[in-house]
Design a protein around this motif. Structure first.
Motif, PDB file in Angstrom:
ATOM      1  N   ALA A 162       0.835  -1.206   0.000  1.00 33.82           N
ATOM      2  CA  ALA A 162       0.000   0.000   0.000  1.00 33.82           C
ATOM      3  C   ALA A 162       0.868   1.253   0.000  1.00 33.82           C
ATOM      4  CB  ALA A 162      -0.934  -0.006   1.209  1.00 33.82           C
ATOM      5  N   ILE A 163       1.926   1.256   0.800  1.00 33.57           N
ATOM      6  CA  ILE A 163       2.809   2.430   0.842  1.00 33.57           C
ATOM      7  C   ILE A 163       3.584   2.553  -0.458  1.00 33.57           C
ATOM      8  CG2 ILE A 163       4.702   3.534   2.082  1.00 33.57           C
ATOM      9  CD1 ILE A 163       3.783   2.061   4.592  1.00 33.57           C
ATOM     10  N   LEU A 176       7.151   8.466   3.987  1.00 31.90           N
ATOM     11  CA  LEU A 176       5.884   7.797   3.695  1.00 31.90           C
ATOM     12  C   LEU A 176       5.604   6.672   4.680  1.00 31.90           C
ATOM     13  CD1 LEU A 176       5.892   7.579  -0.214  1.00 31.90           C
ATOM     14  CD2 LEU A 176       4.501   9.070   1.223  1.00 31.90           C
ATOM     15  N   VAL A 177       6.637   5.889   4.987  1.00 30.14           N
ATOM     16  CA  VAL A 177       6.446   4.759   5.901  1.00 30.14           C
ATOM     17  C   VAL A 177       6.113   5.262   7.296  1.00 30.14           C
ATOM     18  CG1 VAL A 177       7.516   2.710   6.895  1.00 30.14           C
ATOM     19  CG2 VAL A 177       8.038   3.360   4.538  1.00 30.14           C
ATOM     20  N   ASP A 232       5.756  -4.005  10.792  1.00 27.20           N
ATOM     21  CA  ASP A 232       5.630  -4.792   9.561  1.00 27.20           C
ATOM     22  C   ASP A 232       6.019  -3.981   8.330  1.00 27.20           C
ATOM     23  OD1 ASP A 232       4.240  -7.338  10.599  1.00 27.20           O
ATOM     24  OD2 ASP A 232       3.006  -5.736  11.414  1.00 27.20           O
ATOM     25  N   ALA A 233       5.911  -2.650   8.398  1.00 28.52           N
ATOM     26  CA  ALA A 233       6.258  -1.784   7.268  1.00 28.52           C
ATOM     27  C   ALA A 233       7.659  -1.200   7.396  1.00 28.52           C
ATOM     28  CB  ALA A 233       5.244  -0.647   7.159  1.00 28.52           C
ATOM     29  N   ASN A 234       8.383  -1.600   8.415  1.00 28.76           N
ATOM     30  CA  ASN A 234       9.676  -1.004   8.738  1.00 28.76           C
ATOM     31  C   ASN A 234      10.657  -1.075   7.575  1.00 28.76           C
ATOM     32  OD1 ASN A 234      11.438   0.317  10.394  1.00 28.76           O
ATOM     33  ND2 ASN A 234      12.033  -1.487  11.579  1.00 28.76           N
ATOM     34  N   LEU A 289      13.933   4.188   8.397  1.00 28.52           N
ATOM     35  CA  LEU A 289      13.100   4.372   9.589  1.00 28.52           C
ATOM     36  C   LEU A 289      13.738   3.691  10.799  1.00 28.52           C
ATOM     37  CD1 LEU A 289      10.513   5.314  10.958  1.00 28.52           C
ATOM     38  CD2 LEU A 289       9.373   3.264  10.079  1.00 28.52           C
ATOM     39  N   GLN A 290      14.292   2.507  10.599  1.00 25.00           N
ATOM     40  CA  GLN A 290      14.970   1.804  11.695  1.00 25.00           C
ATOM     41  C   GLN A 290      16.204   2.576  12.148  1.00 25.00           C
ATOM     42  OE1 GLN A 290      13.834  -0.978  13.316  1.00 25.00           O
ATOM     43  NE2 GLN A 290      15.491  -0.499  14.730  1.00 25.00           N
TER      44      GLN A 290
END
Length: 428
Positions: free
Chosen positions: A294-295, A366-367, A378-380, A384-385
């Protein structure tokens, strides 16, 4: 003279070299150095931080998601850009179409994330994606008219299994059948429902009855008795079942009354579960299984226009004589596209693909914005991490630096390909 020229060149290069060293070389060097130390930065950790990347579930999920991003997002965006660029050459309003497709590039990642967080909202009344999905679904699958409707213990109905309800006793033509239910908000009743009718016994053996909402707004009324202020359950399905087989079926009228043929005499009446199933609420776009695709869809919405513009510029330089000659020789449009257009556009396609691959490796906004808290693990992704590991009360700069180095190592091969391609272009 030579010394003066060297000093002049050095004077011009020095500001750029200072900025390059301060903003690029030093941060890279310090990140590599810091990645070999523990959280406090005082103890040497060796390769432990790098081992942690591939053994920690959250970080390893980010690595896998980055691989999905690198493969899927640039490929889809480039393919759509190619299709749009080719098609816009054949339509009169191609310029307007290009403007519309390119317009999302003017929106920041933050704004695009907020937009798509609303687009993917689970509630069909708020989320555009589910509003469309539910609309298509309900076009081919009739929705339930009375979700959550149920009988009271004093009613002549009981659970029949699988979400259905059945009469406690077999029905008879001599006794009108009453099928009262509760649990339906009056505002959810069909707009053309009429006050519940009073059934009367028939003389020809047919079964007559009424299905109605046994609830009086404002209080009053008696259970199992039709009240003038109570509405019929218009359209509710009723089946007569004997020996496990449906012998007759009917739907109630606007006032809830219905009539079944004589074959239903002595059978048990059933209100099928289809009358009461929950309304279809669409797809959980931001759930654990679909959040990453989706992203990626929102990213493609933004960057397909970028790909289209670059490819369209390359397409404008393709010799028209080659295309026309192929058509004259009998080649179909698909053959022209596959055998001539795409090979000639290969350098441009590589530029677009490589640029987008570098771009998605550092995807963050976005994430961070679209993925809800329940699905963010789950979207990582690695960027972002990197942020989560490097900042906050539980920050571990050793892990964060190791992730930064890993991102650098992933970008370098793509940059090498790009540099070789540019040098090859210059040599030509």
């Amino acid at each position: 003279m030579t010394g003066t020229r060297t000093l002049l060149v050095a004077g011009f290069l020095l500001p750029a070299l200072v900025l390059l060293g301060a903003l690029v070389v030093y941060p890279i060097g310090y990140s590599v150095y810091r990645s070999f130390f523990d959280q406090a930065g005082t103890g040497f950790a060796g390769l432990d931080n790098y081992t942690e990347i591939f053994t920690d579930d959250a970080i390893f999920t980010a690595v896998k998601n980055n691989a999905i991003w690198v493969v899927l997002a640039p490929t889809v965006a480039t393919a759509l850009g190619l299709i749009f660029a080719v098609l816009t050459e054949r339509i009169r309003w191609g310029t307007a179409f290009k403007l519309i497709v390119f317009m999302p590039m003017a929106i920041s990642m933050l704004a695009a994330g907020i937009i798509f967080r609303l687009v993917y909202e689970q509630d069909p009344d708020r989320g555009l994606a589910n509003a469309v999905w539910v609309g298509v679904h309900d076009t081919f699958n009739e929705s339930s008219a009375f979700p959550r409707a149920r009988p009271l213990p004093v009613h002549p109905l009981k659970p029949g299994g699988g979400g259905s309800f059945v009469t406690r006793e077999p029905v008879s033509a001599r006794v009108p059948v009453l099928l009262p239910l509760v649990g339906v908000p009056p505002a959810s009743m069909p707009s053309d429902a009429k006050p519940a009718g009073t059934p009367t016994a028939t003389e020809d053996g047919r079964i007559a009855g009424t299905a109605w909402l046994d609830f009086t707004r404002g209080g009053g009324g008696k259970p199992n008795v039709t009240d003038p202020r109570e509405l019929g359950l218009k359209g509710i399905a009723i089946e007569a079942v004997r020996d496990g087989k449906v012998v007759a079926s009917v739907r109630a009228g606007a006032d809830g009354t219905f009539t079944l043929p004589a074959a239903a005499d002595g059978a048990v009446l059933r209100l099928p579960a289809d009358n009461f199933r929950e309304p279809y609420n669409g797809v959980s776009w931001l759930g654990p299984s679909l959040v990453t695709p989706a992203i990626i869809g929102s990213y493609v919405w933004m960057w397909a226009g970028f790909a289209m513009v670059l490819i369209a510029a390359g397409l404008a330089s393709v010799p028209r004589e080659l295309l026309e000659a192929a058509r004259v020789d009998g080649a179909s449009e698909w053959q022209v596209f596959r055998r001539i257009t795409v090979p000639l556009l290969a350098p441009v396609l590589v530029v677009v693909l490589v640029t987008l691959m570098i771009n998605v490796l550092k995807i963050f906004d976005l994430v961070y914005i679209i993925a809800p808290g329940s699905a963010q693990d789950d979207a990582n992704v690695l960027a972002l991490q990197l942020y989560q590991s490097s900042f906050g009360p539980a920050a571990d700069l050793g892990i964060g630096s190791a992730i930064a180095v890993l991102l650098l190592l992933l970008v370098i091969p793509v940059m090498v390909v790009n540099i070789r391609r540019i040098r090859g272009e210059v040599r030509r």
